[in-house]
Each structure stands twice: as structure tokens, then as C-alpha cells.
Design a protein around this motif. Structure first.
Motif, PDB file in Angstrom:
ATOM      1  N   LYS A  67       0.876  -1.184   0.000  1.00 11.72           N
ATOM      2  CA  LYS A  67       0.000   0.000   0.000  1.00 11.72           C
ATOM      3  C   LYS A  67       0.898   1.214   0.000  1.00 11.72           C
ATOM      4  N   GLU A  68       0.422   2.284  -0.606  1.00 10.10           N
ATOM      5  CA  GLU A  68       1.183   3.535  -0.543  1.00 10.10           C
ATOM      6  C   GLU A  68       0.266   4.717  -0.790  1.00 10.10           C
ATOM      7  N   LYS A  69       0.604   5.842  -0.197  1.00  7.11           N
ATOM      8  CA  LYS A  69      -0.116   7.078  -0.516  1.00  7.11           C
ATOM      9  C   LYS A  69       0.784   8.274  -0.217  1.00  7.11           C
ATOM     10  N   LYS A  70       0.558   9.316  -1.008  1.00  6.50           N
ATOM     11  CA  LYS A  70       1.284  10.574  -0.804  1.00  6.50           C
ATOM     12  C   LYS A  70       0.346  11.517  -0.070  1.00  6.50           C
ATOM     13  N   ILE A  71       0.785  12.022   1.078  1.00  2.08           N
ATOM     14  CA  ILE A  71      -0.075  12.866   1.907  1.00  2.08           C
ATOM     15  C   ILE A  71       0.762  13.977   2.544  1.00  2.08           C
ATOM     16  N   GLN A  72       0.087  14.975   3.067  1.00  2.49           N
ATOM     17  CA  GLN A  72       0.746  15.916   3.977  1.00  2.49           C
ATOM     18  C   GLN A  72      -0.063  15.903   5.261  1.00  2.49           C
ATOM     19  N   ILE A  73       0.613  15.742   6.384  1.00  2.40           N
ATOM     20  CA  ILE A  73      -0.105  15.628   7.657  1.00  2.40           C
ATOM     21  C   ILE A  73      -0.007  16.929   8.454  1.00  2.40           C
ATOM     22  N   GLU A  74      -0.955  17.094   9.373  1.00  5.67           N
ATOM     23  CA  GLU A  74      -0.950  18.240  10.299  1.00  5.67           C
ATOM     24  C   GLU A  74       0.102  17.990  11.381  1.00  5.67           C
ATOM     25  N   LYS A  75       0.576  19.071  11.984  1.00  5.36           N
ATOM     26  CA  LYS A  75       1.549  18.901  13.068  1.00  5.36           C
ATOM     27  C   LYS A  75       0.966  18.049  14.201  1.00  5.36           C
ATOM     28  N   SER A  76      -0.322  18.237  14.488  1.00  4.07           N
ATOM     29  CA  SER A  76      -0.948  17.451  15.572  1.00  4.07           C
ATOM     30  C   SER A  76      -0.913  15.948  15.269  1.00  4.07           C
ATOM     31  N   GLU A  77      -1.038  15.594  13.981  1.00  4.67           N
ATOM     32  CA  GLU A  77      -0.952  14.167  13.602  1.00  4.67           C
ATOM     33  C   GLU A  77       0.476  13.656  13.764  1.00  4.67           C
ATOM     34  N   ALA A  78       1.455  14.500  13.407  1.00  2.17           N
ATOM     35  CA  ALA A  78       2.864  14.106  13.586  1.00  2.17           C
ATOM     36  C   ALA A  78       3.156  13.906  15.076  1.00  2.17           C
ATOM     37  N   GLU A  79       2.583  14.771  15.905  1.00  4.02           N
ATOM     38  CA  GLU A  79       2.793  14.648  17.359  1.00  4.02           C
ATOM     39  C   GLU A  79       2.232  13.324  17.873  1.00  4.02           C
ATOM     40  N   ASN A  80       1.107  12.938  17.303  1.00  2.17           N
ATOM     41  CA  ASN A  80       0.491  11.682  17.693  1.00  2.17           C
ATOM     42  C   ASN A  80       1.334  10.493  17.189  1.00  2.17           C
ATOM     43  N   PHE A  81       1.773  10.593  15.935  1.00  2.00           N
ATOM     44  CA  PHE A  81       2.571   9.508  15.344  1.00  2.00           C
ATOM     45  C   PHE A  81       3.867   9.280  16.116  1.00  2.00           C
ATOM     46  N   TYR A  82       4.532  10.378  16.493  1.00  4.92           N
ATOM     47  CA  TYR A  82       5.851  10.282  17.147  1.00  4.92           C
ATOM     48  C   TYR A  82       5.740  10.378  18.668  1.00  4.92           C
ATOM     49  N   LYS A  83       4.565  10.050  19.247  1.00  5.95           N
ATOM     50  CA  LYS A  83       4.407  10.314  20.691  1.00  5.95           C
ATOM     51  C   LYS A  83       5.379   9.534  21.580  1.00  5.95           C
ATOM     52  N   VAL A  84       5.941   8.426  21.076  1.00  5.98           N
ATOM     53  CA  VAL A  84       6.986   7.724  21.862  1.00  5.98           C
ATOM     54  C   VAL A  84       8.188   8.627  22.127  1.00  5.98           C
ATOM     55  N   HIS A  85       8.343   9.677  21.308  1.00 12.57           N
ATOM     56  CA  HIS A  85       9.490  10.582  21.471  1.00 12.57           C
ATOM     57  C   HIS A  85       9.123  11.866  22.204  1.00 12.57           C
ATOM     58  N   GLN A  86       7.911  11.895  22.828  1.00  9.44           N
ATOM     59  CA  GLN A  86       7.422  13.196  23.323  1.00  9.44           C
ATOM     60  C   GLN A  86       8.268  13.822  24.422  1.00  9.44           C
ATOM     61  N   THR A  87       9.070  13.026  25.105  1.00  8.07           N
ATOM     62  CA  THR A  87       9.914  13.607  26.162  1.00  8.07           C
ATOM     63  C   THR A  87      11.290  14.046  25.632  1.00  8.07           C
ATOM     64  N   LYS A  88      11.552  13.756  24.353  1.00  9.83           N
ATOM     65  CA  LYS A  88      12.891  14.040  23.813  1.00  9.83           C
ATOM     66  C   LYS A  88      13.017  15.525  23.439  1.00  9.83           C
ATOM     67  N   PRO A  89      14.218  16.056  23.554  1.00 12.28           N
ATOM     68  CA  PRO A  89      14.415  17.483  23.230  1.00 12.28           C
ATOM     69  C   PRO A  89      14.134  17.814  21.758  1.00 12.28           C
ATOM     70  N   PHE A  90      14.236  16.808  20.885  1.00  9.43           N
ATOM     71  CA  PHE A  90      14.040  17.062  19.453  1.00  9.43           C
ATOM     72  C   PHE A  90      12.596  16.864  19.003  1.00  9.43           C
ATOM     73  N   TYR A  91      11.682  16.551  19.944  1.00 11.21           N
ATOM     74  CA  TYR A  91      10.296  16.201  19.577  1.00 11.21           C
ATOM     75  C   TYR A  91       9.578  17.292  18.788  1.00 11.21           C
TER      76      TYR A  91
END
Ligand code: CMP
Length: 136
Positions: free
Chosen positions: A37-61
Motif C-alpha cells: 500500500k502507498e499514498k502521498k499525503i501531507q499531515i498536520e503537526k498534531s498528527e505528527a505529534e500523535n505519530f511520534y508520541k513515543v518521542h514526546q519527552t525528547k528534546p528534538f520532539y
């Protein structure tokens, strides 16, 4: 032991912007991956925050989430035997300057942030990440 697995791959904004989509897909296909499967999309920052939430405590989050949402990305479900590990090997080290010859990040990565691709880091996260982008 080899087992058929699926993993999530993202071609990040720096690579899409440089028109590297096809070259990177050829590297996956030459390594035995099927792009299911594949798709080209642009996501909102809030979606990126949700996707990368395992990194939420990191300084680069914050920068990481701004970056992933800064332009179009290609999200793909890749399949092959031992897909999670093989994708990580093919991507190379997170920081392109540490990545080995022949890896995607060595060839195309610009910096630790603009490292061209993301891949799931475990089978458990692969399922979560595939659902995140492809749950119908
Ligand atoms: P990715 O595999 O998408 O997972 C999280 C991303 O955070 C990683 O690739 C990098 O692009 C980014 N990142 C930025 N700084 C760091 C860091 N110090 N350590 C790990 N990842 C980082």
C-alpha cells in the motif's frame, strides 16, 4: 527463522522534495520488498505529534513533528520476510553520517533530522504505525 512481516515506511519531506521517491522505492524492491500500500499525503503537526508520541519527552520532539508535517510524505506498507529488521538494515543508522555504504540514509540522508526515511522499530510498532496511516 524467517517470517513474513509487514512494516511501515515513510519517505520524508526532504526526499520527496528532491524527487527521490522512485530511487528509494527501487532500493526497497531490489531488496525483496513488496509495496503493498502507498499514498502521498501531507499531515498536520498534531498528527505528527500523535505519530511520534513515543518521542514526546525528547528534546528534538517539537522540531521532529514540525519537520514531518512540513511537506508531502509517502507512506508505504512494505512486506517481505523479516521486514522490520531488513528495513532497518536497508535504511541504515538514524544519523546519515554513521550509516553504512549501500544504505538509503548514507546515499540520500542530509542530517539526523532530514534522514530521508522512517521505518518501524519493532513488529509491535509496525502494526500500530500501519493502522495509524491505513486503518479504513
Ligand atoms: P525516525 O526513524 O523517523 O525516528 C525519529 C526521528 O527523530 C529520527 O528518525 C530522526 O530523524 C529524528 N531525530 C532528531 N534528533 C534525534 C536524535 N538525537 N536521536 C534520534 N533521533 C533523532
Amino acid at each position: 527463522m524467517s517470517k513474513l512481516e509487514q512494516t511501515l515506511s515513510i519517505i520524508k519531506p526532504d526526499a520527496v522534495e528532491r524527487n527521490l521517491e522512485n530511487e528509494i522505492k527501487v532500493m526497497f524492491k531490489n531488496d525483496g520488498f513488496l509495496i503493498l500500500k502507498e499514498k502521498k499525503i501531507q499531515i498536520e503537526k498534531s498528527e505528527a505529534e500523535n505519530f511520534y508520541k513515543v518521542h514526546q519527552t525528547k528534546p528534538f520532539y517539537n522540531d521532529l513533528c514540525s519537520y514531518l508535517s512540513s511537506g508531502p510524505i509517502i507512506v508505504m506498507v512494505l512486506e517481505r520476510n523479516n521486514a522490520v529488521l531488513r528495513n532497518r538494515e536497508l535504511m541504515g543508522a538514524t544519523n546519515p553520517k554513521d550509516a553504512k555504504e549501500g544504505t538509503i540514509r548514507k546515499k540520500y540522508g542530509i542530517s539526523i533530522d532530514k534522514n530521508s526515511v522512517h521505518g518501524s522499530d519493532s513488529l509491535e510498532n509496525a502494526k500500530i504505525e500501519i493502522d495509524f496511516f491505513f486503518k479504513d
